[in-house]
Design a protein around this motif. Sequence first.
Motif, mmCIF file in Angstrom:
data_model
loop_
_atom_site.group_PDB
_atom_site.id
_atom_site.type_symbol
_atom_site.label_atom_id
_atom_site.label_comp_id
_atom_site.label_asym_id
_atom_site.label_seq_id
_atom_site.Cartn_x
_atom_site.Cartn_y
_atom_site.Cartn_z
ATOM 1 N N ILE A 1 51.198 60.491 107.298
ATOM 2 C CA ILE A 1 52.215 60.345 108.363
ATOM 3 C C ILE A 1 51.976 59.021 109.099
ATOM 4 C CG2 ILE A 1 53.152 61.329 110.498
ATOM 5 C CD1 ILE A 1 52.380 64.060 109.511
ATOM 6 N N HIS A 2 50.703 58.730 109.349
ATOM 7 C CA HIS A 2 50.366 57.479 110.039
ATOM 8 C C HIS A 2 50.771 56.280 109.193
ATOM 9 C CE1 HIS A 2 47.534 54.271 111.447
ATOM 10 N NE2 HIS A 2 48.021 54.676 112.607
ATOM 11 N N LYS A 3 50.460 56.340 107.878
ATOM 12 C CA LYS A 3 50.818 55.222 106.976
ATOM 13 C C LYS A 3 52.326 54.991 106.994
ATOM 14 C CE LYS A 3 47.336 55.814 103.469
ATOM 15 N NZ LYS A 3 47.098 56.543 102.264
ATOM 16 N N PHE B 1 38.001 56.613 119.953
ATOM 17 C CA PHE B 1 37.369 57.929 119.888
ATOM 18 C C PHE B 1 37.716 58.575 118.552
ATOM 19 C CE2 PHE B 1 37.874 56.730 124.236
ATOM 20 C CZ PHE B 1 36.677 57.104 124.826
ATOM 21 N N ARG B 2 36.737 58.725 117.699
ATOM 22 C CA ARG B 2 36.956 59.260 116.361
ATOM 23 C C ARG B 2 35.991 60.418 116.123
ATOM 24 N NH1 ARG B 2 40.576 55.789 116.811
ATOM 25 N NH2 ARG B 2 40.788 53.959 115.510
ATOM 26 N N MET B 3 36.071 61.008 114.919
ATOM 27 C CA MET B 3 35.050 61.966 114.516
ATOM 28 C C MET B 3 34.820 61.833 113.015
ATOM 29 S SD MET B 3 37.272 65.411 114.998
ATOM 30 C CE MET B 3 36.123 66.573 114.266
ATOM 31 N N GLN C 1 54.489 55.735 109.335
ATOM 32 C CA GLN C 1 54.935 55.139 110.601
ATOM 33 C C GLN C 1 54.584 53.655 110.648
ATOM 34 O OE1 GLN C 1 53.868 57.321 114.108
ATOM 35 N NE2 GLN C 1 54.726 59.237 113.374
ATOM 36 N N ARG C 2 53.391 53.307 110.182
ATOM 37 C CA ARG C 2 52.980 51.900 110.229
ATOM 38 C C ARG C 2 53.838 51.038 109.299
ATOM 39 N NH1 ARG C 2 48.233 50.392 113.301
ATOM 40 N NH2 ARG C 2 48.764 48.387 112.402
ATOM 41 N N ARG C 3 54.269 51.641 108.170
ATOM 42 C CA ARG C 3 55.128 50.867 107.252
ATOM 43 C C ARG C 3 56.463 50.520 107.912
ATOM 44 N NH1 ARG C 3 52.593 53.296 102.538
ATOM 45 N NH2 ARG C 3 53.731 55.198 102.788
ATOM 46 N N VAL D 1 42.583 50.801 109.473
ATOM 47 C CA VAL D 1 43.908 51.423 109.369
ATOM 48 C C VAL D 1 44.674 51.462 110.698
ATOM 49 C CG1 VAL D 1 43.390 52.837 107.344
ATOM 50 C CG2 VAL D 1 42.911 53.754 109.616
ATOM 51 N N ARG D 2 43.940 51.372 111.794
ATOM 52 C CA ARG D 2 44.622 51.457 113.099
ATOM 53 C C ARG D 2 44.582 50.134 113.857
ATOM 54 N NH1 ARG D 2 46.109 56.331 114.895
ATOM 55 N NH2 ARG D 2 45.397 58.107 113.688
ATOM 56 N N PHE D 3 44.406 48.998 113.142
ATOM 57 C CA PHE D 3 44.369 47.729 113.874
ATOM 58 C C PHE D 3 45.668 47.593 114.667
ATOM 59 C CE2 PHE D 3 47.453 44.821 112.033
ATOM 60 C CZ PHE D 3 47.724 45.368 110.793
ATOM 61 N N CYS D 4 45.600 46.806 115.741
ATOM 62 C CA CYS D 4 46.751 46.689 116.632
ATOM 63 C C CYS D 4 47.912 45.977 115.924
ATOM 64 C CB CYS D 4 46.342 45.903 117.868
ATOM 65 S SG CYS D 4 47.739 45.505 118.923
ATOM 66 N N PRO D 5 49.036 46.657 115.712
ATOM 67 C CA PRO D 5 50.151 45.988 115.025
ATOM 68 C C PRO D 5 50.809 44.927 115.894
ATOM 69 C CG PRO D 5 50.821 48.165 115.765
ATOM 70 C CD PRO D 5 49.360 48.044 116.083
ATOM 71 N N GLU E 1 50.551 47.640 129.162
ATOM 72 C CA GLU E 1 49.319 47.744 129.951
ATOM 73 C C GLU E 1 48.203 46.876 129.393
ATOM 74 O OE1 GLU E 1 48.328 48.938 132.745
ATOM 75 O OE2 GLU E 1 50.387 49.430 133.234
ATOM 76 N N THR E 2 48.078 46.872 128.047
ATOM 77 C CA THR E 2 46.998 46.100 127.413
ATOM 78 C C THR E 2 47.136 44.615 127.751
ATOM 79 O OG1 THR E 2 48.426 46.077 125.498
ATOM 80 C CG2 THR E 2 46.551 47.574 125.421
ATOM 81 N N THR E 3 48.331 44.071 127.489
ATOM 82 C CA THR E 3 48.509 42.630 127.667
ATOM 83 C C THR E 3 48.372 42.264 129.133
ATOM 84 O OG1 THR E 3 50.120 42.872 125.908
ATOM 85 C CG2 THR E 3 49.973 40.718 126.918
HETATM 86 C C1 HEM Z 1 45.952 41.947 124.622
HETATM 87 C C2 HEM Z 1 46.781 42.786 124.102
HETATM 88 C C3 HEM Z 1 46.416 43.927 123.190
HETATM 89 C C4 HEM Z 1 45.207 44.400 122.792
HETATM 90 C C5 HEM Z 1 43.836 43.832 123.109
HETATM 91 C C6 HEM Z 1 45.448 45.555 121.933
HETATM 92 C C7 HEM Z 1 44.438 46.311 121.338
HETATM 93 C C8 HEM Z 1 44.668 47.435 120.585
HETATM 94 C C9 HEM Z 1 43.640 48.268 120.037
HETATM 95 C C10 HEM Z 1 42.146 48.066 120.224
HETATM 96 C C11 HEM Z 1 44.240 49.276 119.359
HETATM 97 C C12 HEM Z 1 43.571 50.368 118.536
HETATM 98 C C13 HEM Z 1 43.274 51.622 119.292
HETATM 99 C C14 HEM Z 1 42.527 52.597 118.400
HETATM 100 O O1 HEM Z 1 41.756 52.190 117.538
HETATM 101 O O2 HEM Z 1 42.707 53.799 118.590
HETATM 102 C C15 HEM Z 1 45.670 49.085 119.485
HETATM 103 C C16 HEM Z 1 46.621 49.908 118.946
HETATM 104 C C17 HEM Z 1 47.962 49.693 119.052
HETATM 105 N N1 HEM Z 1 48.591 48.621 119.629
HETATM 106 FE FE1 HEM Z 1 47.688 47.099 120.614
HETATM 107 N N2 HEM Z 1 46.792 45.745 121.831
HETATM 108 C C18 HEM Z 1 47.432 44.762 122.558
HETATM 109 C C19 HEM Z 1 48.792 44.581 122.685
HETATM 110 C C20 HEM Z 1 49.737 45.264 121.967
HETATM 111 C C21 HEM Z 1 51.152 44.943 121.944
HETATM 112 C C22 HEM Z 1 51.789 43.771 122.685
HETATM 113 C C23 HEM Z 1 51.751 45.893 121.161
HETATM 114 C C24 HEM Z 1 53.196 46.063 120.784
HETATM 115 C C25 HEM Z 1 54.206 45.401 121.209
HETATM 116 C C26 HEM Z 1 50.713 46.806 120.695
HETATM 117 C C27 HEM Z 1 50.937 47.900 119.900
HETATM 118 C C28 HEM Z 1 49.948 48.761 119.476
HETATM 119 C C29 HEM Z 1 50.213 50.006 118.761
HETATM 120 C C30 HEM Z 1 51.587 50.537 118.358
HETATM 121 C C31 HEM Z 1 48.976 50.589 118.501
HETATM 122 C C32 HEM Z 1 48.705 51.915 117.794
HETATM 123 C C33 HEM Z 1 48.281 51.628 116.385
HETATM 124 C C34 HEM Z 1 47.887 52.855 115.592
HETATM 125 O O3 HEM Z 1 47.365 53.834 116.168
HETATM 126 O O4 HEM Z 1 48.092 52.818 114.388
HETATM 127 N N3 HEM Z 1 49.508 46.382 121.189
HETATM 128 N N4 HEM Z 1 45.907 47.949 120.234
#
Ligand code: HEM
Length: 575
Positions: free
Chosen positions: A133-135, A401-403, A137-139, A504-508, A330-332
Amino acid sequence: MLFLAIILFPITHFTIFVPATIVVGALYILYQKFTGISLSQVRGPENPSFWVGHLAEFFQGQSGHVDLKWAKEFGGVVRIKGPFGQDRLMISDAKALQYVYQIGGYDFPKSPERRALSRSLADLGPGWAEGDIHKRQRRVLAPAFGAPEVKALLPPVRRCVHKLVAKWKQLVTEAPNGEAVLNAPKWLGLTTLETMGEAAFDYRFGALDGEDNPLIDVYNNFPALLFGSPSKWDVFVQAFTGWLPMPVIDFYYDYFPSSRLNVARENGKVATQVSRDLIEAKAIGKHEGMGGRDVLSLVVKANMSKNGKARLSEGEVLAQMRTLMLAGSETTSKTMTWFFFELAKHPDVQTRLREEIRAQEKIIALRGDTDFGVEDYDDMPYLKVVVKEGLRMYPPIPNAFRMTGKDDVIPLSKPLKTATGEYISELPVPKGVRIITSIPAYNQDPDIWGPDAHVFNPERWFDETEKRASVGVYSNLYVTSTRKETLDPIDTLLTDSLSFSGGVRFCPGYKFALVQLNTFLVELVRNFEFSPTEDLKRIRMESCLVVVPTLEGEVEKGAQMPLKVTLAPQDGDFP
Ligand code: HEM
């Protein structure tokens, strides 16, 4: 349903939590005694509490502080305790991280309680999904985040930042002595929300125009309200839900009376409604300002091109939007806030960056242009290292947070000293162990980054010969996992640290995030000078899912980082 929840509160409270706690605790102690693989050889700090183990210290303390302390004392894998003495592993060893993130991939799923939390924040999106399901969604998400697609998002991002520049110019020129004290996270948060709206959804929040918008209200201070300063009880209940069957955990998140969970529920309701309206508006041809190149349009288009099971349901598309909104804003904005914190403390870095910006302005003027493009950012070596260093020091999502999904053997890059004084190069782990990856401990590992790993020093990135070679490919988890051969100017802006995760979960959204970070830095440093206020001595790195700046003694006020802002010196003013 609320009525039902109120009736059920005492019932759920006493008839589920109390007996379940006793049964689960007893079963867990028995399980620990009789399972084959033991983690007892892994060293770690003494257990301070039977009920919450080290989790209170971990979640109540400042982000990264305890990680760094434990990693320094015990090495790249540390055994810490959860409720009832449950073993958990905190990992910062490079090879172990590479194994968990990349090689293991879906063999290291999120724990049930973290999946349920993700579901409450962004429904059944990628934060919740596992495996196929994750794959899938990521595609569907991937085509929206290619290099050309992200480059097309620069103009709306720039437009929003220019709006912020205009606001700040007004505040600074009206302030006594031309020096305004501005709360950086407030302004950067509003502007990031606006850039997400325009670039990702082709939607105007009006966040910088003081417009009334329910989404601004529900995202304002969201992480601090939901996760800030948790009590021991909050920490215990969150961890304890992991032992309950999934439907019970979901029930807890959906209906358990709690002011914190109400924040997530309200956010979910509003965000889903706005997302639904936007998708409908797109379907009838409104909101086409970006000509269909915004992230949402591209996701909807990618989804339409898929057939049958490869396609996302309507609910899943809505969940992608909620995830992007949360993960992207929030991240950015918080990363950016910490960048300006360091710039304010390091006038030398600020001046050098501004000089590079002025030099690039001249090149841009010579070609008859006024605006910076992605290629300009790529031509600015000092800007690049400031971004890399900021991300290294301030990963906004400090832990994953994984297991363990099965009995496994985790390889290690550095020999790990065991409780009996031996050294091991790999670690057998039983199925079901909670793992916390520590990005701060990895990003500040002195063996990788040198003895000054804890210091903000952009210069370190110019020394390519340095110690990172000692862990070889593992120092660069993300790049090795995906695309070394397809480097585009945007890709070369990429950080080598682990702040965008890996595997697999790098930030898209990382390319989009880099476009935003570069644009904010260039436009704001070009126009303003930042210096610290006395209040910065009280700054705290609050652990709220993302790292929120707060002030000691005023944590309940949410995100705060007051900076002195004046107009930047112009060309002739440089010494
Ligand atoms: C400085 C900015 C950002 C940082 C440092 C960052 C970092 C991360 C990290 C560490 C994860 C992985 C979390 C995990 O392993 O559970 C993640 C996931 C994600 N990020 Fe980012 N992020 C940033 C900005 C963004 C932006 C701008 C977007 C989209 C517009 C975004 C979309 C996502 C999504 C959709 C996931 C979930 C991926 C998944 O679970 O497959 N992020 N991000």
